[in-house]
Design an enzyme around this catalytic site. Structure first.
Site, PDB file in Angstrom:
ATOM      1  N   SER A 266       0.812  -1.226   0.000  1.00 28.55           N
ATOM      2  CA  SER A 266       0.000   0.000   0.000  1.00 28.55           C
ATOM      3  C   SER A 266       0.845   1.277   0.000  1.00 28.55           C
ATOM      4  CB  SER A 266      -0.893  -0.012   1.247  1.00 28.55           C
ATOM      5  OG  SER A 266      -1.326   1.297   1.559  1.00 28.55           O
ATOM      6  N   GLY A 267       0.560   2.165  -0.933  1.00 24.55           N
ATOM      7  CA  GLY A 267       1.252   3.447  -0.957  1.00 24.55           C
ATOM      8  C   GLY A 267       0.947   4.277   0.276  1.00 24.55           C
ATOM      9  N   LEU A 268      -0.316   4.235   0.698  1.00 25.76           N
ATOM     10  CA  LEU A 268      -0.705   4.981   1.901  1.00 25.76           C
ATOM     11  C   LEU A 268       0.063   4.466   3.121  1.00 25.76           C
ATOM     12  CD1 LEU A 268      -2.519   6.974   3.466  1.00 25.76           C
ATOM     13  CD2 LEU A 268      -4.224   5.153   3.617  1.00 25.76           C
TER      14      LEU A 268
ATOM     15  N   ASP B 103       0.921  10.542   1.553  1.00 27.10           N
ATOM     16  CA  ASP B 103       0.681   9.688   0.384  1.00 27.10           C
ATOM     17  C   ASP B 103       0.514  10.594  -0.832  1.00 27.10           C
ATOM     18  OD1 ASP B 103       0.092   7.546  -1.235  1.00 27.10           O
ATOM     19  OD2 ASP B 103      -1.974   7.329  -0.530  1.00 27.10           O
TER      20      ASP B 103
ATOM     21  N   ASP C 126       1.410  -1.094  -4.985  1.00 26.50           N
ATOM     22  CA  ASP C 126       0.610   0.064  -5.342  1.00 26.50           C
ATOM     23  C   ASP C 126       1.593   1.062  -5.961  1.00 26.50           C
ATOM     24  OD1 ASP C 126      -0.802   2.409  -5.394  1.00 26.50           O
ATOM     25  OD2 ASP C 126      -1.164   2.507  -3.229  1.00 26.50           O
TER      26      ASP C 126
ATOM     27  N   ASP D  35       1.111   3.733  -7.604  1.00 20.30           N
ATOM     28  CA  ASP D  35       0.558   5.078  -7.823  1.00 20.30           C
ATOM     29  C   ASP D  35       0.390   5.339  -9.330  1.00 20.30           C
ATOM     30  OD1 ASP D  35       0.462   5.390  -5.109  1.00 20.30           O
ATOM     31  OD2 ASP D  35       2.301   6.556  -4.957  1.00 20.30           O
TER      32      ASP D  35
ATOM     33  N   GLU E 155      -2.466   3.792 -11.336  1.00 19.07           N
ATOM     34  CA  GLU E 155      -3.743   4.519 -11.311  1.00 19.07           C
ATOM     35  C   GLU E 155      -3.730   5.686 -12.295  1.00 19.07           C
ATOM     36  OE1 GLU E 155      -3.275   5.190  -7.090  1.00 19.07           O
ATOM     37  OE2 GLU E 155      -3.159   7.357  -7.378  1.00 19.07           O
TER      38      GLU E 155
ATOM     39  N   LYS F 113       0.558  12.169  -7.083  1.00 16.79           N
ATOM     40  CA  LYS F 113      -0.804  11.742  -6.780  1.00 16.79           C
ATOM     41  C   LYS F 113      -1.279  12.259  -5.427  1.00 16.79           C
ATOM     42  CE  LYS F 113      -1.948   8.797  -4.333  1.00 16.79           C
ATOM     43  NZ  LYS F 113      -2.054   7.331  -4.343  1.00 16.79           N
TER      44      LYS F 113
ATOM     45  N   ASN G 289      -4.000  10.970  -2.268  1.00 16.37           N
ATOM     46  CA  ASN G 289      -4.780   9.816  -1.831  1.00 16.37           C
ATOM     47  C   ASN G 289      -6.235   9.989  -2.248  1.00 16.37           C
ATOM     48  OD1 ASN G 289      -6.563   8.364   0.405  1.00 16.37           O
ATOM     49  ND2 ASN G 289      -4.647   7.264   0.186  1.00 16.37           N
ATOM     50  N   SER G 290      -6.840   8.890  -2.662  1.00 18.53           N
ATOM     51  CA  SER G 290      -8.192   8.939  -3.235  1.00 18.53           C
ATOM     52  C   SER G 290      -9.253   9.430  -2.265  1.00 18.53           C
ATOM     53  CB  SER G 290      -8.577   7.552  -3.746  1.00 18.53           C
ATOM     54  OG  SER G 290      -7.667   7.129  -4.711  1.00 18.53           O
TER      55      SER G 290
ATOM     56  N   ARG H 229      -5.791   0.829 -12.490  1.00 19.55           N
ATOM     57  CA  ARG H 229      -6.757   1.337 -11.499  1.00 19.55           C
ATOM     58  C   ARG H 229      -7.501   2.541 -12.061  1.00 19.55           C
ATOM     59  NH1 ARG H 229      -4.966   2.862  -5.362  1.00 19.55           N
ATOM     60  NH2 ARG H 229      -6.205   4.763  -5.076  1.00 19.55           N
TER      61      ARG H 229
ATOM     62  N   HIS I  97     -11.927   1.741  -8.174  1.00 14.58           N
ATOM     63  CA  HIS I  97     -11.934   2.319  -6.830  1.00 14.58           C
ATOM     64  C   HIS I  97     -13.209   3.135  -6.605  1.00 14.58           C
ATOM     65  CE1 HIS I  97     -10.244   2.832  -3.050  1.00 14.58           C
ATOM     66  NE2 HIS I  97      -9.284   3.698  -3.258  1.00 14.58           N
TER      67      HIS I  97
HETATM   68  C1  SPV Z   1      -3.337   2.499  -0.826  1.00 10.58           C
HETATM   69  O1  SPV Z   1      -3.479   1.591   0.001  1.00 10.58           O
HETATM   70  O2  SPV Z   1      -2.372   3.257  -0.839  1.00 10.58           O
HETATM   71  C2  SPV Z   1      -4.352   2.701  -1.847  1.00 10.58           C
HETATM   72  C3  SPV Z   1      -5.724   2.435  -1.541  1.00 10.58           C
HETATM   73  O3  SPV Z   1      -4.029   3.186  -2.905  1.00 10.58           O
HETATM   74  S1  SPV Z   1      -6.421   3.934  -1.073  1.00 10.58           S
HETATM   75  O4  SPV Z   1      -5.689   4.453   0.048  1.00 10.58           O
HETATM   76  O5  SPV Z   1      -7.779   3.573  -0.769  1.00 10.58           O
HETATM   77  O6  SPV Z   1      -6.387   4.836  -2.191  1.00 10.58           O
HETATM   78 MG    MG Z   2      -2.274   4.163  -2.838  1.00 11.09          MG
END
Ligand code: SPV
Ligand code: MG
Length: 295
Positions: free
Chosen positions: A43-45, A55, A82, A84, A111, A117, A119-120, A156, A187
């Site tokens: 996970s990027g986050l 993130d 992930d 990104d 993505e 980027k 975070n979504s 993504r 997503h």
């Molecule tokens: C992550 O886990 O970094 C993701 C999922 O990309 S989210 O945080 O939901 O975008």
């Molecule tokens: Mg991410």
């Protein structure tokens, strides 16, 4: 042992829903494997929060890569990074794929947003998306760059996140699939599964679909199974649980100025050694070190 890339591809195409758990370090990756999961979400986050940064591509891609290398080395199950936006344009993506393959990473998820980027779940509606053609070119470049035919590239789609709706989501997914994506990660940030279900109903089984139910967490897993999703990613739950545990422990030791009450609540030092596989080192020492300690 089956190659990690092949393991991942088999999971993607299995006829049941598969679950990926988030990890952000060699240790957490190992914990994911020991818990029984068949694959890891890098996970990027979580990786960025473990580094103490946002993130938002504040960690450079080589810093992420280094982290991922520890995660890959610590485990025998496949890892999907992930990735990104791919940290640049198609050319940066090609180099990323090369480096991920060298580190035995099984898959990458890219993505369709812009670098750097966001975070979504932050200011979603204001998040600009990449043009379809530009992102499709990235996917194509990634597929052309891989040398292992089983390495997977997951595209993504952030159309729902950016508030663009189902027809845009379908249009993008189709373009990325045509560009060679092995799967689509759709997503969504709403609190029900309605968006991802509406997509899946139209998309059918064109290619596997991956979802991340962080925001629609109360949806029964059975619904995901019935809808025919390929993979469900539990995206940040080891990071969130460790934050809570660390905050509690730090506050307790600070308040009590003693270790007495926390001792029973936390992992033992022996457990750290076990997770580090100290037993293997002991065997290796007896094999390779001179017996009297002096050569
Ligand atoms: C992550 O886990 O970094 C993701 C999922 O990309 S989210 O945080 O939901 O975008
Ligand atoms: Mg991410």
């Amino acid at each position: 042992m089956i190659k990690k890339t092949t393991q991942f591809k088999q999971l993607l195409h299995s006829n049941q829903v598969e679950f990926l758990m988030e990890a952000h370090s060699g240790l957490s990756a190992k914990i994911v494997e020991e818990a029984g999961f068949k694959a890891i979400w890098g996970s990027g986050l979580s990786i960025s929060s473990a580094m103490g940064v946002r993130d938002a591509n504040e960690a450079s891609w080589t810093q992420v890569l280094e982290r991922v290398e520890f995660m890959s080395d610590a485990t025998n199950i496949p890892l999907m990074l992930d990735g990104d936006t791919g940290y640049g344009n198609f050319n940066n993506v090609r180099r990323l794929i090369q480096k991920l393959e060298q580190r035995n990473v099984a898959a990458v998820c890219l993505e369709d947003k812009l670098f750097p980027k966001t975070n979504s779940f932050i200011n979603g509606d204001q998040q600009p998306l990449a043009s379809i053609d530009e992102f499709a070119g990235k996917i194509k470049a990634a597929k052309d760059a891989q040398t292992d035919p089983d390495f997977c590239v997951v595209a993504r789609v952030e159309a729902f996140i950016a508030g663009w709706g189902l027809s845009e989501a379908l249009k993008r997914a189709e373009a990325y699939y045509q560009a060679g994506a092995d799967a689509i990660l759709m997503h969504s940030k709403v609190s029900t599964a309605e968006e991802v279900l509406s997509f899946k109903e139209r998309w059918q089984d064109t290619c596997p679909v991956v979802i991340v139910p962080t925001k629609y967490y109360s949806t029964p897993t059975q619904l995901f199974e019935e809808a025919g999703f390929s993979m469900v990613i539990w995206a940040n739950h080891l990071m969130r649980s460790s934050i809570q545990a660390m905050q509690n422990t730090a506050a307790q030791i600070y308040a009590e100025r003693s270790l007495v009450t926390v001792e029973e609540q936390i992992a033992t030092v022996g457990e750290i050694f076990r997770l580090q596989d100290i037993a293997e080192l002991k065997v290796a020492e007896s094999k390779y070190l001179p017996k009297n300690g002096i050569s």
